[in-house]
Design an enzyme around this catalytic site. Structure first.
Site, mmCIF file in Angstrom:
data_model
loop_
_atom_site.group_PDB
_atom_site.id
_atom_site.type_symbol
_atom_site.label_atom_id
_atom_site.label_comp_id
_atom_site.label_asym_id
_atom_site.label_seq_id
_atom_site.Cartn_x
_atom_site.Cartn_y
_atom_site.Cartn_z
ATOM 1 N N ASP A 64 0.801 -1.227 0.000
ATOM 2 C CA ASP A 64 0.000 0.000 0.000
ATOM 3 C C ASP A 64 0.838 1.283 0.000
ATOM 4 O OD1 ASP A 64 0.987 -0.287 2.557
ATOM 5 O OD2 ASP A 64 -0.934 -0.299 3.582
ATOM 6 N N HIS A 65 2.113 1.198 0.405
ATOM 7 C CA HIS A 65 2.922 2.421 0.518
ATOM 8 C C HIS A 65 3.662 2.757 -0.776
ATOM 9 C CE1 HIS A 65 2.205 2.101 4.808
ATOM 10 N NE2 HIS A 65 2.887 3.201 5.025
ATOM 11 N N ASP A 119 3.583 -1.078 11.638
ATOM 12 C CA ASP A 119 3.095 0.244 11.244
ATOM 13 C C ASP A 119 2.450 0.848 12.492
ATOM 14 O OD1 ASP A 119 2.101 1.707 8.339
ATOM 15 O OD2 ASP A 119 1.189 2.341 10.234
ATOM 16 N N ARG A 379 -0.925 12.504 10.366
ATOM 17 C CA ARG A 379 0.216 13.298 10.839
ATOM 18 C C ARG A 379 0.611 14.400 9.855
ATOM 19 N NH1 ARG A 379 3.402 7.694 11.779
ATOM 20 N NH2 ARG A 379 2.396 7.705 13.779
ATOM 21 N N SER A 536 6.238 7.214 13.439
ATOM 22 C CA SER A 536 6.123 5.921 12.761
ATOM 23 C C SER A 536 6.864 4.807 13.484
ATOM 24 C CB SER A 536 6.662 6.043 11.348
ATOM 25 O OG SER A 536 8.053 5.834 11.356
ATOM 26 N N ARG A 538 8.885 2.844 11.780
ATOM 27 C CA ARG A 538 9.964 2.426 10.867
ATOM 28 C C ARG A 538 11.258 2.156 11.628
ATOM 29 N NH1 ARG A 538 9.591 8.298 8.097
ATOM 30 N NH2 ARG A 538 7.465 7.555 8.098
HETATM 31 C C1 MIC Z 1 3.555 6.408 8.691
HETATM 32 O O1 MIC Z 1 2.366 6.737 8.655
HETATM 33 O O2 MIC Z 1 4.424 7.139 9.166
HETATM 34 C C2 MIC Z 1 3.944 5.068 8.104
HETATM 35 C C3 MIC Z 1 4.610 5.306 6.819
HETATM 36 O O3 MIC Z 1 2.805 4.305 7.849
HETATM 37 C C4 MIC Z 1 4.855 4.370 9.098
HETATM 38 C C5 MIC Z 1 5.433 3.128 8.603
HETATM 39 C C6 MIC Z 1 6.632 3.341 7.726
HETATM 40 O O4 MIC Z 1 7.438 4.220 7.970
HETATM 41 O O5 MIC Z 1 6.760 2.559 6.792
HETATM 42 C C7 MIC Z 1 4.193 4.083 10.428
HETATM 43 O O6 MIC Z 1 3.259 4.774 10.785
HETATM 44 O O7 MIC Z 1 4.663 3.207 11.161
#
Ligand code: MIC
Length: 647
Positions: A64-65, A119, A379, A536, A538
């Site tokens: 999805d990203h 996520d 966000r 996030s 990540r």
């Molecule tokens: C986000 O909304 O910041 C993300 C992209 O979904 C991240 C995940 C990512 O960095 O891949 C999240 O919320 O964990």
């Protein structure tokens, strides 16, 4: 005193520790969620565990990203993920099928179970009474391999809801009210549990919105009861058989309390550039808007989109404004089409995109210089849209649609002058089409994993040395998000499975020379303020700095997921004993410590560093035994490998 719902679910899943707030616990995980941006690394980590097939009841992989395919990279990653899903027994939600959170809610979530997702917005599943927690990819990979999830037992924060939302006000305004009251740090160390008579007035998707953005409060997760509204949603999905009633005991107690009278909630908006910079929409009315985006990670459900369709029906988007719709899933889009909504959007002049995260993570839809962008996303951290010094506001679909009609920020209640409140409800029976989801075969053992040139092996990390001599590579302030540490966007995201390449972008906006400097010097430390690493999940925000030689981060405080990720990759997460010492440290300072391994192993909390310029700085390592072992090993993967070789 009876039990609250969060405690009941935690107790049902507890495998280690005691449910005492602040104590280390481990819980059994029933479902896991990976998306493609965090998923490639998590999948490599799962492969490293050498477990042949996932051990959870249900694992899902979403694409999805990284939907923009400007060269081979994202397509390579998707082929890799598809082959892994087949091999390891994971459901694959294909590109275009939707955002993980919305699809998980529609097709997989089960009340009373646990979900661990790579996520931070995984708690969207709160809408179904699922205890859903966001974590780093490695934690999710280990859960897929059958390991329990370790966390600090949170405090349970009961939010009593009374009354009912007024017309033109919706779930987004409730969570913005929470952010207005409690800030981006307000939920740290807590599970937010909504209870009380107002809960029944909120649909599953309104609850999902509130759960999704509990992440913005820093909460471990959010939970709603599973009641009549939950059953309605599951039955509408043709999944009524997995519904069961789940509520807190009538005399349940909570560690902390607050109360919201829904009838008093007003249309709210988060101003640039933090989700807690919340004011009443009425306070900034008249501000010219250049771009509006509805959908993506949150507020992309049928109710949200159809509400916008009804508001735009028979009208034109104001001149000079671009209006975008990012449906949460193909199912949402199909249902909106079925009810005639797509035509309403097209005739109004909206741009309708494929279901996915898109601009929410800077995959396109960046606003122009100085442009005002109103988004229903979760966000608005600085630069996250892809545009430097961006002016991104977060609001409800109703407020977004009002801006679309009037061209300026407008209290959506003014729409009442033009049309009756549409009061859109979710369908009694959704059109359900699972053609975008591939179920794994019974036996995937013969499936070959497809590894394109974009999949670069995981870097090897040394164990913790006994002495460290570190240079302060950067000093940053409070509430630094992972978007600042490890940016996303269409330029960077394709490197999520290539640590050497992605590390070039660490702190890119704050300090463009950071990466080169840190790599050239090696052995560095980052100094930061409160709530460092919010946002996030990540793990690249820990992994890439570690690759550049960062061995410790000293902050006034850490966000939960980022702290766990630092430990997972062997970076010491230290706080100041005396927060005033933050002011004494500057870029270029040197910090030395000896006898470190013994101190970490023996459980020492105070670690004293000698400052190159003279004097000492005392830091605190508040870590439990398991975390200390991980730090000593140089990270969790090293520890798991040591353990399996020791066996
Ligand atoms: C986000 O909304 O910041 C993300 C992209 O979904 C991240 C995940 C990512 O960095 O891949 C999240 O919320 O964990």
């Amino acid at each position: 005193m009876g039990q609250n719902l969060a405690t009941k679910i935690l107790a049902n899943h507890l495998v280690e520790g005691e449910l005492v707030a602040g104590q280390p616990i481990a819980i059994k995980i029933d479902h896991t969620l990976l998306q493609d941006a965090t998923g490639t690394m998590a999948m490599l980590e799962f492969i490293a565990t050498e477990v042949p097939r996932v051990k959870v009841d249900l694992a899902a992989q979403y694409v999805d990203h990284n939907l923009l395919q400007t060269d081979n990279k994202n397509a390579d990653d998707h082929a890799f993920l598809a082959s892994c899903a087949e091999k390891f027994g994971i459901y694959l939600s294909k590109p275009g099928n939707g955002v993980s959170h919305q699809v998980q809610l529609e097709r997989f979530g089960v009340p009373g179970t646990t979900l661990l997702g790579a996520d931070s917005h995984t708690p969207t599943a709160a809408g179904l009474g699922q205890l859903a927690i966001g974590a780093g990819g490695l934690d999710v990979a280990l859960a897929m391999a059958g390991h329990p999830f370790h966390l600090t037992c949170p405090r349970i924060w009961g939010i009593k809801l009374t009354g009912e939302l007024r017309p033109w006000v919706s779930g987004k305004d409730v969570i913005l009210e929470m952010l207005r009251r409690h800030t981006v740090k307000g939920g740290v160390g807590r599970i937010i549990e909504y209870y009380g008579p107002g809960v029944a007035t909120l649909s599953a998707t309104d609850r999902a919105t509130i759960g999704n953005m509990g992440a913005e409060l820093g909460a471990t997760t959010t939970i709603f009861p599973s009641d009549r509204r939950t059953r309605e949603f599951l039955e509408a999905q043709g999944r009524g058989d997995c519904w069961r009633e789940l509520t807190a005991d009538p005399d349940a107690g909570y560690d902390d309390y607050d109360e919201i009278d829904l009838s008093q909630v007003e249309p709210l908006i988060a101003c640039p550039s933090s989700p807690d910079n919340v004011v009443r929409v009425a306070e900034i009315e008249g501000l010219k808007v250049d771009q509006v985006i509805v959908g993506s990670s949150v507020n992309s459900s049928f109710r949200d989109l159809m509400t916008v369709c009804r508001i735009l029906e028979g009208r034109r988007i104001a001149p000079g404004l671009s209006f975008h719709i990012n449906p949460g899933s193909r199912q949402v889009l199909e249902n909106v089409v079925d009810k005639g909504g797509l035509m309403m959007l097209l005739l109004a002049g909206a741009q309708v995109h494929q279901p996915g995260c898109l601009g929410c993570i800077g995959m396109g839809q960046a606003p122009g210089t100085n442009q005002v962008s109103l988004r229903t996303f979760p966000r608005n951290f600085p630069g996250r849209s892809g545009t430097k010094e961006d002016r991104v506001y977060l609001c409800s679909p109703e407020t977004a649609a009002a801006a679309g009609v009037y061209g300026v920020v407008t209290d959506p209640r003014k729409l009442g002058d033009l049309l009756p409140w549409p009061a859109v409800q979710n369908p009694e029976r959704y059109l359900v089409d699972d053609s975008g989801i591939a179920a794994p075969p019974e036996d995937g053992s013969r499936v070959e994993i497809v590894t394109g040139p974009n999949i670069v092996p995981f870097p090897a990390f040394a164990s913790l040395p006994d002495q460290l001599d570190l240079e302060v590579m950067i000093k940053v302030g409070d509430n630094i998000s992972t978007d600042t540490i490890m940016p996303a966007g269409n330029k960077v995201l394709p490197f999520r499975s290539n640590i050497p390449a992605i590390s070039k972008f660490v702190f890119e906006q704050a300090d463009p020379e950071f990466s080169e400097r840190a790599k050239a010097k090696g052995d560095g430390v980052v100094v930061a303020g409160e709530n460092y690493g919010q946002g996030s999940s990540r793990e690249h925000a820990a992994l890439a700095p570690r690759y550049l030689g960062i061995r410790a981060k000293i902050a006034k405080g850490f966000a939960r997921i980022h702290r766990a990720n630092l430990i997972n990759f062997g970076i010491l997460p230290l706080t100041f004993k005396n927060p005033g010492d933050y002011d004494r440290l500057n870029r270029g300072d040197r910090l030395r410590i000896a006898g470190l391994r013994d101190q970490v192993a023996s459980g020492a909390v105070e670690l004293t560093w000698q400052l190159g310029s003279g004097g000492e700085v005392v830091t605190l390592l508040n870590a439990n035994e398991r975390e200390r072992e991980e730090l000593l090993a140089g990270g969790l993967l090293n520890k798991v490998r040591e353990e399996s070789h020791g066996r």
